[in-house]
Design a protein around this motif. Structure first.
Motif, mmCIF file in Angstrom:
data_model
loop_
_atom_site.group_PDB
_atom_site.id
_atom_site.type_symbol
_atom_site.label_atom_id
_atom_site.label_comp_id
_atom_site.label_asym_id
_atom_site.label_seq_id
_atom_site.Cartn_x
_atom_site.Cartn_y
_atom_site.Cartn_z
ATOM 1 N N SER A 72 -0.439 5.742 -5.095
ATOM 2 C CA SER A 72 -1.112 6.452 -6.183
ATOM 3 C C SER A 72 -1.976 5.489 -7.002
ATOM 4 N N HIS A 73 -1.520 4.261 -7.188
ATOM 5 C CA HIS A 73 -2.302 3.242 -7.892
ATOM 6 C C HIS A 73 -3.585 2.919 -7.105
ATOM 7 N N ILE A 74 -3.433 2.806 -5.790
ATOM 8 C CA ILE A 74 -4.590 2.524 -4.931
ATOM 9 C C ILE A 74 -5.604 3.662 -5.020
ATOM 10 N N LEU A 75 -5.127 4.896 -4.984
ATOM 11 C CA LEU A 75 -6.048 6.039 -5.081
ATOM 12 C C LEU A 75 -6.811 6.039 -6.406
ATOM 13 N N ARG A 76 -6.144 5.672 -7.481
ATOM 14 C CA ARG A 76 -6.847 5.575 -8.766
ATOM 15 C C ARG A 76 -7.947 4.517 -8.689
ATOM 16 N N GLY A 77 -7.636 3.387 -8.075
ATOM 17 C CA GLY A 77 -8.637 2.340 -7.918
ATOM 18 C C GLY A 77 -9.809 2.792 -7.067
ATOM 19 N N VAL A 78 -9.520 3.516 -6.000
ATOM 20 C CA VAL A 78 -10.580 4.018 -5.120
ATOM 21 C C VAL A 78 -11.478 4.991 -5.885
ATOM 22 N N ARG A 79 -10.867 5.852 -6.712
ATOM 23 C CA ARG A 79 -11.665 6.777 -7.538
ATOM 24 C C ARG A 79 -12.629 6.022 -8.435
ATOM 25 N N GLU A 80 -12.256 4.815 -8.846
ATOM 26 C CA GLU A 80 -13.090 4.001 -9.720
ATOM 27 C C GLU A 80 -14.051 3.100 -8.939
ATOM 28 N N GLY A 92 -0.502 -10.123 7.927
ATOM 29 C CA GLY A 92 -1.635 -10.968 7.588
ATOM 30 C C GLY A 92 -2.952 -10.616 8.267
ATOM 31 N N LYS A 93 -2.949 -9.594 9.128
ATOM 32 C CA LYS A 93 -4.167 -9.212 9.838
ATOM 33 C C LYS A 93 -4.671 -7.870 9.325
ATOM 34 N N PRO A 94 -5.989 -7.741 9.098
ATOM 35 C CA PRO A 94 -6.531 -6.480 8.615
ATOM 36 C C PRO A 94 -6.348 -5.359 9.646
ATOM 37 N N VAL A 95 -5.857 -4.211 9.183
ATOM 38 C CA VAL A 95 -5.647 -3.076 10.083
ATOM 39 C C VAL A 95 -6.359 -1.808 9.611
ATOM 40 N N ALA A 96 -6.704 -1.748 8.327
ATOM 41 C CA ALA A 96 -7.344 -0.538 7.806
ATOM 42 C C ALA A 96 -8.138 -0.882 6.554
ATOM 43 N N ARG A 97 -9.065 -0.002 6.243
ATOM 44 C CA ARG A 97 -9.869 -0.153 5.040
ATOM 45 C C ARG A 97 -9.788 1.163 4.282
ATOM 46 N N ILE A 98 -9.515 1.103 3.000
ATOM 47 C CA ILE A 98 -9.509 2.298 2.151
ATOM 48 C C ILE A 98 -10.695 2.169 1.209
ATOM 49 N N ALA A 135 0.840 -1.202 0.000
ATOM 50 C CA ALA A 135 0.000 0.000 0.000
ATOM 51 C C ALA A 135 0.870 1.245 0.000
ATOM 52 N N ASN A 136 1.960 1.194 0.726
ATOM 53 C CA ASN A 136 2.879 2.332 0.773
ATOM 54 C C ASN A 136 3.548 2.543 -0.582
ATOM 55 N N ARG A 137 3.993 1.458 -1.205
ATOM 56 C CA ARG A 137 4.685 1.553 -2.493
ATOM 57 C C ARG A 137 3.751 1.938 -3.633
ATOM 58 N N LYS A 138 2.499 1.498 -3.566
ATOM 59 C CA LYS A 138 1.570 1.674 -4.692
ATOM 60 C C LYS A 138 0.418 2.617 -4.352
#
Length: 81
Positions: free
Chosen positions: A15-23, A33-39, A10-13
């Motif tokens: 800007s890619h994640i933000l594009r996906g969220v926009r879509e 391996g444990k969920p810590v956040a949701r975008i 998530a840290n490395r990608k």
């Protein structure tokens, strides 16, 4: 649909994640391996909050009124001994 992604990815990608969220894409960020956040898209969070608010008001409206009598501010905040 939610996609799991490690915190490092998530840290490395980001800007890619933000594009996906926009879509409309949602991500679950994991650490060890444990969920810590949701975008999620911002408008989706607004829908969730509105639904929670409506459910709360519905529940409050359904509860009976309790007539507890009259009390003073001092009585309300007095220390129990």
């Amino acid at each position: 649909m939610e996609e799991a992604i490690s915190a490092a990815d998530a840290n490395r990608k980001f800007s890619h994640i933000l594009r996906g969220v926009r879509e409309g894409q949602s991500y679950v960020v994991t650490s060890h391996g444990k969920p810590v956040a949701r975008i999620i898209p911002a408008d989706e969070m607004t829908k969730v909050a509105a639904g929670a608010r409506a459910a709360l008001f519905s529940r409050l409206e359904a509860q009976p009124v309790v007539h507890a009598g009259h009390w003073t501010r001092d009585e309300l905040y007095e220390d129990e001994k």
